[in-house]
Design a protein around this motif. Structure first.
Motif, mmCIF file in Angstrom:
data_model
loop_
_atom_site.group_PDB
_atom_site.id
_atom_site.type_symbol
_atom_site.label_atom_id
_atom_site.label_comp_id
_atom_site.label_asym_id
_atom_site.label_seq_id
_atom_site.Cartn_x
_atom_site.Cartn_y
_atom_site.Cartn_z
ATOM 1 N N GLU A 15 0.833 -1.206 0.000
ATOM 2 C CA GLU A 15 0.000 0.000 0.000
ATOM 3 C C GLU A 15 0.869 1.257 0.000
ATOM 4 N N LYS A 16 1.957 1.248 0.750
ATOM 5 C CA LYS A 16 2.871 2.390 0.775
ATOM 6 C C LYS A 16 3.528 2.575 -0.590
ATOM 7 N N ARG A 17 3.981 1.484 -1.197
ATOM 8 C CA ARG A 17 4.601 1.568 -2.526
ATOM 9 C C ARG A 17 3.634 2.133 -3.550
ATOM 10 N N ASN A 18 2.377 1.687 -3.494
ATOM 11 C CA ASN A 18 1.393 2.155 -4.472
ATOM 12 C C ASN A 18 1.062 3.637 -4.292
ATOM 13 N N ARG A 19 1.067 4.103 -3.042
ATOM 14 C CA ARG A 19 0.849 5.539 -2.801
ATOM 15 C C ARG A 19 1.992 6.365 -3.376
ATOM 16 N N GLN A 20 3.195 5.845 -3.242
ATOM 17 C CA GLN A 20 4.375 6.574 -3.705
ATOM 18 C C GLN A 20 4.563 6.469 -5.214
ATOM 19 N N ASN A 21 3.993 5.420 -5.821
ATOM 20 C CA ASN A 21 4.160 5.202 -7.261
ATOM 21 C C ASN A 21 2.800 4.947 -7.909
ATOM 22 N N PRO A 22 1.966 5.983 -8.007
ATOM 23 C CA PRO A 22 0.635 5.789 -8.604
ATOM 24 C C PRO A 22 0.742 5.437 -10.079
ATOM 25 N N PHE A 23 -0.300 4.776 -10.585
ATOM 26 C CA PHE A 23 -0.344 4.377 -11.989
ATOM 27 C C PHE A 23 -0.364 5.613 -12.888
ATOM 28 N N ALA A 122 -12.771 0.003 -33.945
ATOM 29 C CA ALA A 122 -12.273 1.002 -32.999
ATOM 30 C C ALA A 122 -12.805 0.676 -31.607
ATOM 31 N N PHE A 123 -11.974 0.916 -30.613
ATOM 32 C CA PHE A 123 -12.353 0.674 -29.224
ATOM 33 C C PHE A 123 -12.905 1.959 -28.621
ATOM 34 N N VAL A 124 -14.112 1.863 -28.056
ATOM 35 C CA VAL A 124 -14.771 3.004 -27.409
ATOM 36 C C VAL A 124 -14.844 2.710 -25.916
ATOM 37 N N PRO A 125 -14.054 3.381 -25.078
ATOM 38 C CA PRO A 125 -14.029 3.049 -23.644
ATOM 39 C C PRO A 125 -15.322 3.420 -22.942
ATOM 40 N N ARG A 126 -15.704 2.578 -21.956
ATOM 41 C CA ARG A 126 -16.866 2.846 -21.114
ATOM 42 C C ARG A 126 -16.498 2.961 -19.641
ATOM 43 N N GLU A 127 -15.393 2.313 -19.251
ATOM 44 C CA GLU A 127 -14.996 2.282 -17.847
ATOM 45 C C GLU A 127 -13.562 2.773 -17.699
ATOM 46 N N GLN A 128 -13.195 3.133 -16.483
ATOM 47 C CA GLN A 128 -11.822 3.529 -16.194
ATOM 48 C C GLN A 128 -10.908 2.298 -16.229
ATOM 49 N N PRO A 129 -9.644 2.454 -16.597
ATOM 50 C CA PRO A 129 -8.727 1.303 -16.621
ATOM 51 C C PRO A 129 -8.469 0.757 -15.224
ATOM 52 N N ILE A 130 -8.231 -0.547 -15.162
ATOM 53 C CA ILE A 130 -7.845 -1.214 -13.919
ATOM 54 C C ILE A 130 -6.386 -1.637 -14.056
ATOM 55 N N ASP A 131 -5.534 -1.066 -13.211
ATOM 56 C CA ASP A 131 -4.117 -1.416 -13.195
ATOM 57 C C ASP A 131 -3.907 -2.536 -12.184
ATOM 58 N N PHE A 132 -3.268 -3.622 -12.622
ATOM 59 C CA PHE A 132 -3.164 -4.796 -11.758
ATOM 60 C C PHE A 132 -2.069 -4.695 -10.707
ATOM 61 N N THR A 133 -1.402 -3.547 -10.640
ATOM 62 C CA THR A 133 -0.473 -3.295 -9.548
ATOM 63 C C THR A 133 -1.097 -2.400 -8.494
ATOM 64 N N THR A 134 -1.704 -1.291 -8.911
ATOM 65 C CA THR A 134 -2.170 -0.290 -7.951
ATOM 66 C C THR A 134 -3.670 -0.316 -7.686
ATOM 67 N N SER A 135 -4.482 -0.835 -8.623
ATOM 68 C CA SER A 135 -5.933 -0.837 -8.427
ATOM 69 C C SER A 135 -6.400 -1.997 -7.553
ATOM 70 N N VAL A 136 -5.731 -3.124 -7.668
ATOM 71 C CA VAL A 136 -6.150 -4.342 -6.970
ATOM 72 C C VAL A 136 -5.782 -4.252 -5.494
ATOM 73 N N PRO A 137 -6.641 -4.711 -4.588
ATOM 74 C CA PRO A 137 -6.307 -4.679 -3.160
ATOM 75 C C PRO A 137 -4.970 -5.352 -2.863
ATOM 76 N N ALA A 138 -4.193 -4.713 -2.000
ATOM 77 C CA ALA A 138 -2.855 -5.217 -1.674
ATOM 78 C C ALA A 138 -2.892 -6.618 -1.086
ATOM 79 N N ALA A 139 -4.013 -7.007 -0.501
ATOM 80 C CA ALA A 139 -4.120 -8.326 0.137
ATOM 81 C C ALA A 139 -3.900 -9.463 -0.848
ATOM 82 N N ARG A 140 -4.199 -9.239 -2.131
ATOM 83 C CA ARG A 140 -4.044 -10.317 -3.116
ATOM 84 C C ARG A 140 -2.570 -10.681 -3.289
ATOM 85 N N MET A 141 -1.724 -9.701 -3.561
ATOM 86 C CA MET A 141 -0.294 -9.971 -3.689
ATOM 87 C C MET A 141 0.295 -10.400 -2.350
#
Length: 338
Positions: A15-23, A122-141
């Motif tokens: 969690e500290k690393r992700n705060r310091q290095n946002p996507f 063409a890709f038309v986005p509907r949702e915000q991107p999910i980054d698998f380092t910073t978006s996912v709860p730290a408990a998984r890793m």
């Protein structure tokens, strides 16, 4: 050190690393391979789009010496696919381009060795991107790390895994398909995947990725095994405007540790907040891909899903190292804390 203590320590550190290095989404969107990049460095674009009548997926994994290439359509129960898997760098018939803020994917060529296809979308986005380092709860890793014996060598090996940027975005893929002279327009719910950094396929023991997409909802579950991390599970479920991340899953690891493509997978996913989703995926069609001279074999399957009683389509992707003795590091699967 006890599992719960290790997990708690790693949660705080992550969690500290992700705060310091946002996507950095703008930077990631504009990433390009350096001409002198290591051959193991990959810049991969993947699109997977589905409804009840048509399924599509395409991938181009750019490396300095070659383009790993996939392209497949599944229409009215028939699979149309590109047979060659590798092309010289820059020579892939699958073209993925960024035009302003929009991504396009196109193909013109032969599928099934005789079917003439022209595909433009063409890709038309509907949702915000999910980054698998910073978006996912730290408990998984943290859970995956807490299962391992900690040492200097263990933390050094983690650098092999952590050097990859990987994010996904949900939207719609709209365009035209001409198959043997017959043209049709389409608009399909789609997931766009972009990853870059060092990817050594031979470093992976085995993996499973389940992805289902529809207008009302989108589901993602991923499981990967590395020499450094025996089992790393992540996932999410978007329903309407609400996004929920995976808390745990009861997938039977034995079922996917045989080096074979299962015809069907059924399990339960518990989301944050306690909601339990029953999930079933049934394979409809399969393509097999070979990486690094066959060191890693990946099966990309179009699948029909039933999730919490709702039916949709998506992907059941499963892969295995050529060395079958490496699956899940030969660990006792019942002893893995999840």
């Amino acid at each position: 050190m006890f599992f719960s203590v290790k997990k708690k320590l790693m949660c705080k550190a992550i969690e500290k690393r992700n705060r310091q290095n946002p996507f950095d989404y703008p930077s990631a969107e504009n990433y390009a391979l350096s001409p002198d990049a290591d051959p193991l460095v990959n810049n991969s674009y993947y699109f997977s789009a589905h409804d009840d009548k048509m399924s599509f997926f395409a991938r181009i994994g750019k490396r300095v010496h070659q383009d790993e290439t996939w392209f497949a359509l599944y229409i009215d129960g028939r699979l149309y696919s590109l047979k060659p898997e590798l092309f010289p760098a820059g020579a892939s018939p699958v073209r993925v381009e960024k035009k302003g803020e929009q991504w396009t994917v196109s193909f013109e060529g032969i599928l099934n060795e005789k079917e003439q296809v022209v595909f433009r979308a063409a890709f038309v986005p509907r949702e915000q991107p999910i980054d698998f380092t910073t978006s996912v709860p730290a408990a998984r890793m943290a859970t995956g790390m807490a299962n391992e014996k900690w040492s200097k060598a263990f933390f050094a090996q983690l650098q092999t895994i952590s050097g990859q940027c990987h994010y996904e975005q949900e939207g719609d893929l709209e365009g035209t398909l001409t198959l043997n002279g017959n043209t049709m327009d389409f608009r399909l719910p789609c997931v766009r995947d972009h990853s870059f950094g060092k990817r050594d396929w031979n470093y992976m023991n085995n993996h499973l990725w389940l992805m289902a997409v529809s207008m009302p909802a989108q589901f993602n579950y991923s499981l990967v095994s590395y020499p450094a991390l025996t089992a790393l599970e992540m996932g999410n479920y978007r329903e309407g405007e609400s996004l929920h991340f995976l808390q745990k899953a009861d997938l039977d690891f034995e079922q996917i540790s045989r080096g074979e493509v299962p015809e069907e997978i059924s399990f339960h996913v518990t989301l944050e907040g306690g909601r339990v989703l029953p999930v079933t995926a049934k394979v409809l069609a399969c393509m097999t891909y070979h990486f690094q001279d066959g060191q890693y074999i990946l099966h990309e399957n179009i699948a029909e899903f039933e999730i919490d009683g709702k039916t949709c389509r998506g992907i059941l992707e499963i892969g295995f190292n050529r060395d079958g003795n490496r699956y899940f590091n030969q660990k006792n699967l019942k002893g893995i804390r999840r």
